[in-house]
Structures are given as structure tokens and as C-alpha cells.
Design a protein around this motif. Structure first.
Motif, PDB file in Angstrom:
ATOM      1  N   ARG A  37       0.798  -1.221   0.000  1.00 21.48           N
ATOM      2  CA  ARG A  37       0.000   0.000   0.000  1.00 21.48           C
ATOM      3  C   ARG A  37       0.838   1.281   0.000  1.00 21.48           C
ATOM      4  O   ARG A  37       1.730   1.474   0.824  1.00 21.48           O
ATOM      5  CB  ARG A  37      -0.943  -0.002   1.209  1.00 21.48           C
ATOM      6  CG  ARG A  37      -2.069   1.028   1.125  1.00 21.48           C
ATOM      7  CD  ARG A  37      -2.990   0.916   2.331  1.00 21.48           C
ATOM      8  NE  ARG A  37      -3.522  -0.424   2.510  1.00 21.48           N
ATOM      9  CZ  ARG A  37      -4.595  -0.886   1.868  1.00 21.48           C
ATOM     10  NH1 ARG A  37      -5.218  -0.129   0.994  1.00 21.48           N
ATOM     11  NH2 ARG A  37      -5.026  -2.119   2.092  1.00 21.48           N
ATOM     12  N   ARG A  96      -9.959   4.577  -4.492  1.00 21.47           N
ATOM     13  CA  ARG A  96      -9.021   4.765  -3.369  1.00 21.47           C
ATOM     14  C   ARG A  96      -9.645   5.650  -2.287  1.00 21.47           C
ATOM     15  O   ARG A  96      -9.468   5.397  -1.094  1.00 21.47           O
ATOM     16  CB  ARG A  96      -7.716   5.391  -3.861  1.00 21.47           C
ATOM     17  CG  ARG A  96      -6.756   4.417  -4.514  1.00 21.47           C
ATOM     18  CD  ARG A  96      -5.618   5.163  -5.201  1.00 21.47           C
ATOM     19  NE  ARG A  96      -4.850   5.979  -4.279  1.00 21.47           N
ATOM     20  CZ  ARG A  96      -3.653   5.637  -3.786  1.00 21.47           C
ATOM     21  NH1 ARG A  96      -3.117   4.469  -4.107  1.00 21.47           N
ATOM     22  NH2 ARG A  96      -3.013   6.440  -2.989  1.00 21.47           N
ATOM     23  N   ARG A  97     -10.358   6.688  -2.718  1.00 21.33           N
ATOM     24  CA  ARG A  97     -11.001   7.572  -1.738  1.00 21.33           C
ATOM     25  C   ARG A  97     -12.166   6.860  -1.050  1.00 21.33           C
ATOM     26  O   ARG A  97     -12.389   7.040   0.142  1.00 21.33           O
ATOM     27  CB  ARG A  97     -11.499   8.844  -2.426  1.00 21.33           C
ATOM     28  CG  ARG A  97     -10.394   9.771  -2.906  1.00 21.33           C
ATOM     29  CD  ARG A  97     -10.943  11.118  -3.316  1.00 21.33           C
ATOM     30  NE  ARG A  97     -11.864  11.017  -4.445  1.00 21.33           N
ATOM     31  CZ  ARG A  97     -11.494  11.081  -5.715  1.00 21.33           C
ATOM     32  NH1 ARG A  97     -10.203  11.243  -6.018  1.00 21.33           N
ATOM     33  NH2 ARG A  97     -12.388  11.009  -6.684  1.00 21.33           N
ATOM     34  N   PRO A 100     -10.223   3.445   1.252  1.00 22.98           N
ATOM     35  CA  PRO A 100      -8.782   3.645   1.472  1.00 22.98           C
ATOM     36  C   PRO A 100      -8.068   2.408   2.011  1.00 22.98           C
ATOM     37  O   PRO A 100      -6.860   2.257   1.823  1.00 22.98           O
ATOM     38  CB  PRO A 100      -8.737   4.794   2.489  1.00 22.98           C
ATOM     39  CG  PRO A 100     -10.082   4.790   3.143  1.00 22.98           C
ATOM     40  CD  PRO A 100     -11.040   4.331   2.092  1.00 22.98           C
ATOM     41  N   TRP A 246      -4.137   0.361  -5.127  1.00 19.51           N
ATOM     42  CA  TRP A 246      -3.794   0.715  -3.742  1.00 19.51           C
ATOM     43  C   TRP A 246      -2.283   0.738  -3.505  1.00 19.51           C
ATOM     44  O   TRP A 246      -1.817   1.333  -2.537  1.00 19.51           O
ATOM     45  CB  TRP A 246      -4.454  -0.272  -2.783  1.00 19.51           C
ATOM     46  CG  TRP A 246      -5.925  -0.030  -2.667  1.00 19.51           C
ATOM     47  CD1 TRP A 246      -6.552   0.970  -1.968  1.00 19.51           C
ATOM     48  CD2 TRP A 246      -6.973  -0.787  -3.280  1.00 19.51           C
ATOM     49  NE1 TRP A 246      -7.917   0.880  -2.102  1.00 19.51           N
ATOM     50  CE2 TRP A 246      -8.210  -0.200  -2.905  1.00 19.51           C
ATOM     51  CE3 TRP A 246      -7.007  -1.907  -4.098  1.00 19.51           C
ATOM     52  CZ2 TRP A 246      -9.444  -0.680  -3.326  1.00 19.51           C
ATOM     53  CZ3 TRP A 246      -8.234  -2.402  -4.521  1.00 19.51           C
ATOM     54  CH2 TRP A 246      -9.433  -1.792  -4.141  1.00 19.51           C
ATOM     55  N   ASP A 250       0.289   7.737  -4.707  1.00 18.24           N
ATOM     56  CA  ASP A 250      -0.814   8.692  -4.661  1.00 18.24           C
ATOM     57  C   ASP A 250      -1.591   8.608  -5.969  1.00 18.24           C
ATOM     58  O   ASP A 250      -1.237   7.832  -6.867  1.00 18.24           O
ATOM     59  CB  ASP A 250      -0.294  10.124  -4.412  1.00 18.24           C
ATOM     60  CG  ASP A 250       0.850  10.502  -5.357  1.00 18.24           C
ATOM     61  OD1 ASP A 250       0.786  10.117  -6.554  1.00 18.24           O
ATOM     62  OD2 ASP A 250       1.794  11.171  -4.912  1.00 18.24           O
TER      63      ASP A 250
END
Length: 458
Positions: A37, A96-97, A100, A246, A250
Motif C-alpha cells: 500500500r 481509493r477515496r 482507502p 492501492w 498517490d
């Protein structure tokens, strides 16, 4: 006696093993094993998408499609290979948002649409990836046998064993580390092999094109659209790609990595496919079944066999290690409180039936096509998870409608529901547009209609 081609293959596998075993970090948690991650740069992701997305299939399918259907169909294949990465670039940041701490595509399905959709997505992903894994190992055995005249089954065991050692030990980080080396090796070998076999003189006796290389435009467009739907839908159920969502540092790294991976994959397919066009136009005997790429190899200098074998092994290893880790992640994340040991055992045990089938050299093409079609029935309903208005029942209803839509064209044409089911299993091992278009259109229409009639409460 071990010849130069076998020695080159052995050296490549030892390199991959060394890189993979060194990739293990001090963090031995299950999450690090499955997702790495937030650790990967855009460059690493781009190389990983390229290496894991390509496989030995690019030496068979794009050249054959280019030779027998033409450039339009080849372009469709390239677009289909690139689109899944572009979808990841578009929807990956939102996922991802939303999740998470997510680990797999089934997490998204469960969160938005409940356990029924989660189970269906799990089944589709496993079916597709197991077919992909078996096909890749089968292909490497066939390539070794074709180019060396020996028993290719040793290559099946060697590739499966080496990739299993480093993926079971280092998890996703090992796959990502080897992908970097494999991607650069693939690019270099593709350029070298294409230059050598593409410029080798054609045999004097070959004067007539051995394949059409230019089907009617309507046929080319139909094949192109079929490939775009099939390849895109199936690859969006590839857990290995979603793990990398993941793994990105970023969203910017994910976006750039996915775009470069898409462009690189499309370029590689166009390059290899163009060699199929060349083989057809040179009038080379393409074989039965046709293998235009290897027809060129057989008329090139003898020394080119070694780099072609290493290219094939690198293509297979780069996709196999991603699939091994992806399938293990899918299985382990279905249980609460699963351990790292369970993930490693899952990686090992899943390979037993895969190696057994690949050892036999059996074709899994028809099963592969069915898996592609089933993925097409659910891909739009699943991606609609990103739209908050879509209610829980819409995805399940859309997926069921997609199944009916896949059967409907054959049933309409034959007047028999059973014949519609048979047509949707591709009895001739040839993908046709009608089932894929029916699946995609029906699943989309019903999902959107359900959403319009019963929108989710915000």
C-alpha cells in the motif's frame, strides 16, 4: 546437453528469482503482502502494468488477427488492451477515496451492492484469472517445444516454480520488483527480435500472400469491436491490476502509471501484430493452427531462437507472478482474520491444478472466451458503483440481464433458447460480436433503468 537457448532461459529465470527474493521488506504484515500500500511510483506502476498486462498470447493472437483480418482488427485489439488501464486511471482514484483500506475489487462490490454481487464478482475474477494463468503456462510449453523440438513441459514447471518461490515469499512487492526488470527486458527483446525477423529476406519460393491480411472493412470493424469489448471487460476483473490501485504512492502516480502502461501495451501489440501482416504478405507458410510470428522466426538466423525464448519466458513470468499473487489476494480477503501464512499457502495450492492442466498442453481457449463473455455481463453494473444514485439491486439486475443479453442473439437467430446458450459458449472457438454486444447493452440498459425507477437515497 543444454544448448544456448535453454541456458539463456535458465539465466533469465535465475535473475527473476534473485530480484523477487530480494524484494521482501521488513514489513511482513498481510496488508503489505497483498497490496504494498502507497509504496509505488508512477514509473514502477507503468512498467508493472506493461509487464503484467502482456503475456505469451501477444506472440500468437495479434499476429494472427493482423494476418487474417487486417490492420483495423489489430487496432481494435490494441485499444482493448489499453482501455482497462485507462479505466483504472479514471476510476482508480475514486475507489481509493471510497475504500482507502481496500484490497480487491470484491471489496467494492460488497460495499456498494452486497454479498450477492460480491460472490458473482469473485467467481468471475477467479474464472478469468485461472484461465489466463493456465493459458500462459500452456503457451510457454508450446513455444519451447516449437522452437527447440524438445519437450516443453520442463518450461512449464520451471516458470511456475520460480515465480511461485518469489511470489509466495515476497508477495506483491516481489511481483512489482520483477515487473520492472521484465518490462525493460521485454521492450529490448521485442525491439531486437522485431528488427531481426522483420528484415530477414523472404524465401524465394514464397510469392503469393499466404493469408488475406485485408478482410472487408465491415468484418474488420466487427472483429475490432468484439475484441475491444471482450478484452476490456475481462481485464477489468483482473485482481492483479486492482492491487496496483492501492499500491500507488498517490493518485497522480496511479494516473500517470496507468496511462503509460496503456500506451506501452498498445504499442507492443501493434508492433507484434505488424509482424503477422509481414509474414502473410511475404507468403510464408503460417502453419496449422496459424502462427505468423513463429513463421518469421523459422526463416530468421538461427541465433534469434535464444532471444525469442527468453522473450517468451519473460512474457509468461511477468503475467504469471501477477496472477498468482492476485488470485491469492482474492481468496484470502474473503475471510476475516486471514493470516500471512494462509496467503502463502493459497498461492502455492492454487498452482497445483493449474500446472496439472498446463502440463497436458490442453487448449483453454473456449473456456477463456466464455469467461470473457461472463465478465462483459457484469463490468458496467460493477463500475456504476461509483455513481451514488445507483441502488444495491441495480447491479445484480443488470448482471442477470447481461446473461440474457448474451444468449438472446443466438436464440433469436436460431429460434431456440438452447441454441442461444450454445452460441454463447463459442463452439467454434471464435469470438463473435453479437453475444458480447448483447451482454454489454442489456446489462447497461437494465442497470440504468433500475436506477431511474428506484434511485438510491442520498
Amino acid at each position: 546437453m543444454i544448448g544456448m537457448p535453454q541456458a539463456a532461459v535458465g539465466a533469465a529465470l535465475l535473475l527473476f528469482l534473485w530480484v523477487g527474493l530480494r524484494a521482501r521488506t521488513a514489513d511482513t504484515s498481510l496488508d503489505a503482502y497483498l497490496t504494498a500500500r502507497g509504496s509505488q511510483s508512477a514509473t514502477t506502476l507503468a512498467l508493472s502494468f506493461l509487464a503484467s498486462g502482456l503475456g505469451a498470447w501477444i506472440l500468437f493472437v495479434p499476429p494472427e488477427i493482423a494476418a487474417f483480418v487486417g490492420p483495423v482488427a489489430l487496432a481494435g485489439y490494441a485499444i482493448g488492451a489499453a482501455l482497462p488501464f485507462l479505466v483504472l486511471a479514471w476510476c482508480g482514484p475514486a475507489i481509493r477515496r471510497w475504500l482507502p483500506a481496500g484490497r480487491s475489487l470484491t471489496d467494492l462490490a460488497a460495499e456498494r451492492f452486497g454479498p450477492a454481487m460480491r460472490g458473482w464478482v469473485l467467481a468471475l475474477s477467479l474464472l478469468y484469472m485461472l484461465c489466463f494463468l493456465t493459458a500462459e503456462l500452456t503457451a510457454v510449453g508450446g513455444i519451447v517445444a516449437l522452437l527447440t523440438g524438445g519437450d516443453g513441459r520442463w518450461a512449464v514447471l520451471a516458470v511456475a516454480g520460480v515465480t511461485l518461490l518469489y511470489t509466495a515469499w515476497g508477495g506483491l512487492r516481489a511481483s512489482l520488483a520483477t515487473d520492472r526488470w521484465q518490462a525493460w527486458l521485454l521492450l529490448a527483446l521485442l525491439a531486437l527480435v522485431a528488427a531481426v525477423i522483420g528484415t530477414a529476406p523472404a524465401p524465394a519460393e514464397a510469392v503469393q500472400p499466404s493469408a488475406p491480411a485485408s478482410a472487408p472493412l465491415s468484418v474488420g470493424l466487427s472483429v475490432a469491436l468484439t475484441l475491444i469489448i471482450a478484452v476490456t471487460a475481462a481485464n477489468l476483473f483482473h485482481q492483479g491490476y486492482w492491487q496496483r490501485v492501492w499500491a500507488a504512492q498517490d493518485t497522480r502516480a496511479l494516473h500517470r502509471g496507468a496511462w503509460w502502461g496503456a500506451l506501452g501495451s498498445a504499442a507492443a501489440i501493434v508492433l507484434v501484430g505488424a509482424l503477422g501482416l509481414l509474414a502473410a504478405r511475404q507468403g510464408l507458410p503460417l502453419g496449422t493452427p496459424p502462427v505468423p510470428f513463429f513463421a518469421l522466426v523459422q526463416h530468421a538466423p538461427d541465433w534469434v531462437v535464444a532471444p525469442v525464448l527468453v522473450l517468451a519466458v519473460a512474457l509468461v513470468a511477468s503475467s504469471v507472478d501477477t496472477l498468482q499473487n492476485g488470485i491469492a489476494a482474492l481468496l484470502v480477503t474473503q475471510r476475516q482474520g486471514a493470516s500471512l501464512a494462509a496467503a502463502r499457502w493459497a498461492t502455492v495450492l492454487l498452482m497445483v491444478p493449474v500446472i496439472a492442466v498446463a502440463w497436458q498442453g490442453l487448449s483453454v481457449l473456449r473456456l477463456f472466451l466464455v469467461a470473457d463473455l461472463l465478465c462483459a455481463t457484469a463490468v458496467v453494473p460493477l463500475l456504476l458503483a461509483l455513481w451514488p444514485r445507483v441502488p444495491r439491486g441495480a447491479a445484480v439486475a443488470g448482471s442477470l440481464a447481461g446473461l440474457l443479453g448474451a444468449i438472446a442473439p443466438g436464440a433469436w437467430e436460431s429460434g431456440s433458447l438452447w441454441q442461444g446458450v450454445v452460441a454463447a459458449t463459442f463452439p467454434n472457438n471464435v469470438p463473435t460480436l453479437a453475444p458480447f454486444a448483447g451482454a454489454l447493452l442489456a446489462s447497461t440498459a437494465v442497470s440504468l433503468l433500475w436506477t431511474w425507477l428506484r434511485p438510491a437515497q442520498r
